[in-house]
Scaffold this motif. Structure first.
Motif, PDB file in Angstrom:
ATOM      1  N   GLU A 180     -17.901-109.692  12.643  1.00  0.00           N
ATOM      2  CA  GLU A 180     -18.908-109.218  11.603  1.00  0.00           C
ATOM      3  C   GLU A 180     -19.941-110.597  12.567  1.00  0.00           C
ATOM      4  O   GLU A 180     -21.254-109.900  11.826  1.00  0.00           O
ATOM      5  CB  GLU A 180     -18.386-109.708  10.238  1.00  0.00           C
ATOM      6  CG  GLU A 180     -17.349-108.968   9.380  1.00  0.00           C
ATOM      7  CD  GLU A 180     -16.024-109.397  10.026  1.00  0.00           C
ATOM      8  OE1 GLU A 180     -15.717-110.144  11.318  1.00  0.00           O
ATOM      9  OE2 GLU A 180     -15.157-109.652   8.939  1.00  0.00           O
ATOM     10  N   GLY A 198     -11.872-109.028  12.898  1.00  0.00           N
ATOM     11  CA  GLY A 198     -12.663-108.832  12.022  1.00  0.00           C
ATOM     12  C   GLY A 198     -12.042-110.333  11.452  1.00  0.00           C
ATOM     13  O   GLY A 198     -11.101-110.892  11.853  1.00  0.00           O
ATOM     14  N   GLY A 219     -19.516-113.128   9.183  1.00  0.00           N
ATOM     15  CA  GLY A 219     -19.991-111.958   7.828  1.00  0.00           C
ATOM     16  C   GLY A 219     -19.976-113.176   6.398  1.00  0.00           C
ATOM     17  O   GLY A 219     -19.951-112.639   5.505  1.00  0.00           O
ATOM     18  N   ASP A 264     -25.303-102.991   4.923  1.00  0.00           N
ATOM     19  CA  ASP A 264     -24.307-102.709   4.929  1.00  0.00           C
ATOM     20  C   ASP A 264     -23.815-102.329   6.900  1.00  0.00           C
ATOM     21  O   ASP A 264     -22.950-102.174   7.307  1.00  0.00           O
ATOM     22  CB  ASP A 264     -23.065-103.039   4.278  1.00  0.00           C
ATOM     23  CG  ASP A 264     -23.208-101.535   3.634  1.00  0.00           C
ATOM     24  OD1 ASP A 264     -24.568-101.530   3.182  1.00  0.00           O
ATOM     25  OD2 ASP A 264     -22.261-101.135   3.524  1.00  0.00           O
ATOM     26  N   ARG A 279     -24.312-108.634  18.340  1.00  0.00           N
ATOM     27  CA  ARG A 279     -24.389-107.777  17.469  1.00  0.00           C
ATOM     28  C   ARG A 279     -26.136-108.068  16.913  1.00  0.00           C
ATOM     29  O   ARG A 279     -25.775-109.131  16.389  1.00  0.00           O
ATOM     30  CB  ARG A 279     -23.362-107.805  15.885  1.00  0.00           C
ATOM     31  CG  ARG A 279     -23.438-107.103  14.772  1.00  0.00           C
ATOM     32  CD  ARG A 279     -22.363-107.378  13.666  1.00  0.00           C
ATOM     33  NE  ARG A 279     -21.430-107.119  14.198  1.00  0.00           N
ATOM     34  CZ  ARG A 279     -21.150-105.353  13.340  1.00  0.00           C
ATOM     35  NH1 ARG A 279     -21.864-104.552  13.656  1.00  0.00           N
ATOM     36  NH2 ARG A 279     -20.237-105.749  14.370  1.00  0.00           N
ATOM     37  N   GLN A 328     -22.793-108.312   9.768  1.00  0.00           N
ATOM     38  CA  GLN A 328     -22.561-107.300   9.014  1.00  0.00           C
ATOM     39  C   GLN A 328     -22.779-107.674   7.351  1.00  0.00           C
ATOM     40  O   GLN A 328     -23.079-106.686   6.783  1.00  0.00           O
ATOM     41  CB  GLN A 328     -21.059-106.990   9.249  1.00  0.00           C
ATOM     42  CG  GLN A 328     -20.797-106.135  10.481  1.00  0.00           C
ATOM     43  CD  GLN A 328     -19.331-105.741  10.566  1.00  0.00           C
ATOM     44  OE1 GLN A 328     -19.077-106.327   9.735  1.00  0.00           O
ATOM     45  NE2 GLN A 328     -19.020-104.355  11.305  1.00  0.00           N
TER      46      GLN A 328
END
Ligand SMILES: Cc1cc2nc3c(=O)[nH]c(=O)nc-3n(C[C@H](O)[C@H](O)[C@H](O)COP(=O)(O)O)c2cc1C
Length: 358
Positions: A180, A198, A219, A264, A279, A328
């Motif tokens: 994430e 994750g 996350g 999200d 990311r 995320q």
């Protein structure tokens, strides 16, 4: 009360919360604010010269007496491959034409140097309380010098085998970085982004595999996430994305808007911005060239040819070629001074832990 006080005692911070180092979007100001709020502030040094690094640390030391974490990359440097660079420029040529730029004009190399002897000397002089590395650890001779300077050494693992390797090779604390997470994957024993677990799956498996304290990252953006990290066996958390919209970050205005509007579903893992998977909120480059492209030169060389496009687009207020690194949980980021945010995160985590009967 925090259910695990190992990091508070090791770092000597008020809270077991680490402000993630975020190269390119923050400097001493965010470190100071997070430290004033009770977190461990991390200064990203990967894109700074030793002189600039020294200047930034001295600003921090003048303003706060709190401990500081200096963060470095330690990737294995790869020389730019001229053939691949040319192909990459050709791939980007339509964008160059659109912006009236000459794809054949020479471009300065993207500057993300790994930790080296010059930075090590600086660390020996500054003696930061903590030094963190991304992409593994530096070679043993340099690492020994960092440890001899009295610094706690931490580094990120994205899979269990990396955590075991880090512990065996001298890390005092391991960051378990889940899929994430915003920014570059800290991966160094694997290149497979499809297999990165994750945070929820990774943290307990890393906790079971190593003896050193584990920091959960990826996350985590509010008290619920922090409480969950402790429930999974983490001794603390490292939080990046949730701090991006703080007024003390150095995010440019249009990137702030993109982050504020993100949901999200907005982030992807891409290799087209730098050559290493990271990311971020999907921008035009990620959508039209990637998100993953086998044409992208090795890290950090993919960023070289993107540089002129980024500069030209940003002048027009566009972030089509800007690394919008974010995780995320980007929608959960709040526009709030970083000291206040740190206290809010800690307060809500403690309330949540208490409600769960800790
Ligand atoms: C904008 C941005 C830049 C980052 N740059 C770095 C960096 O320079 N060094 C590093 O060790 N980690 C870097 N990271 C990764 C963070 O250390 C951490 O793993 C991540 O922020 C945790 O996930 P979260 O963003 O969901 O909180 C970066 C993350 C973001 C969002």
């Amino acid at each position: 009360m925090w259910p695990d006080r190992r990091l508070i005692e090791l770092f000597k911070t008020e809270f077991p919360i680490v402000l993630a180092p975020m190269a390119g979007v923050m400097d001493a100001e965010l470190v100071i604010a997070a430290a004033q709020g009770g977190a461990l502030g991390s200064l990203p040094c990967a894109m700074l010269s030793p002189e600039k690094t020294r200047e930034q640390v001295s600003i921090i030391r003048q303003r706060v007496s709190a401990p500081v974490n200096m963060n470095f990359f330690c990737h294995k440097p790869v020389d730019a491959d001229p053939k691949r660079e040319t192909q990459w420029k050709q791939r980007l040529a339509p964008f160059y034409r659109e912006y009236g730029l000459d794809p054949d004009a020479p471009v300065p190399f993207a500057n993300r140097a790994p930790f080296d002897a010059a930075m090590c000397e600086l660390v020996e002089k500054i003696k930061p309380e903590v030094v963190s590395f991304h992409f593994g650890l530096p070679d043993q001779a340099l690492l020994k010098r960092v440890k001899a300077a009295g610094c706690v050494v931490i580094s990120s693992a994205t899979v269990v085998k990396e955590a075991i390797w880090l512990e065996e090779n001298g890390a005092d604390v391991i960051i378990a970085q889940g899929a994430e997470a915003g920014g570059h994957r800290g991966m160094f024993l694997t290149e497979s982004i499809a297999e990165q677990p994750g945070t929820f799956a990774l943290v307990p498996q890393v906790v079971d595999a190593v003896k050193v304290p584990v920091i959960a990252a990826g996350g985590i953006a509010d008290g619920r996430g922090i409480a969950a990290a402790f429930a999974l066996g983490a001794a603390g958390v490292q939080i990046g994305t949730a701090y991006l919209r703080c007024p003390e970050s150095k995010i440019i205005a249009p990137a702030r808007v993109a982050l504020a509007q993100a949901s999200d579903e907005s982030t992807v893992i891409t290799n087209v911005m730098t050559g290493r998977p990271a990311r971020g909120v999907a921008n035009r480059t990620m959508r039209e060239v990637g998100p993953i492209s086998s044409d992208a030169p090795h890290f950090p060389h993919a960023a070289t040819a993107i540089g002129p496009l980024k500069a030209a687009a940003e002048k027009l207020g566009r972030v089509d070629f800007t690394n919008l690194w974010a995780g995320q949980a980007v929608r959960m980021g709040r526009e709030m001074p970083a000291a206040e945010l740190t206290r809010a995160l800690a307060g809500s985590a403690l309330a949540r832990l208490q409600a769960l009967g800790h």
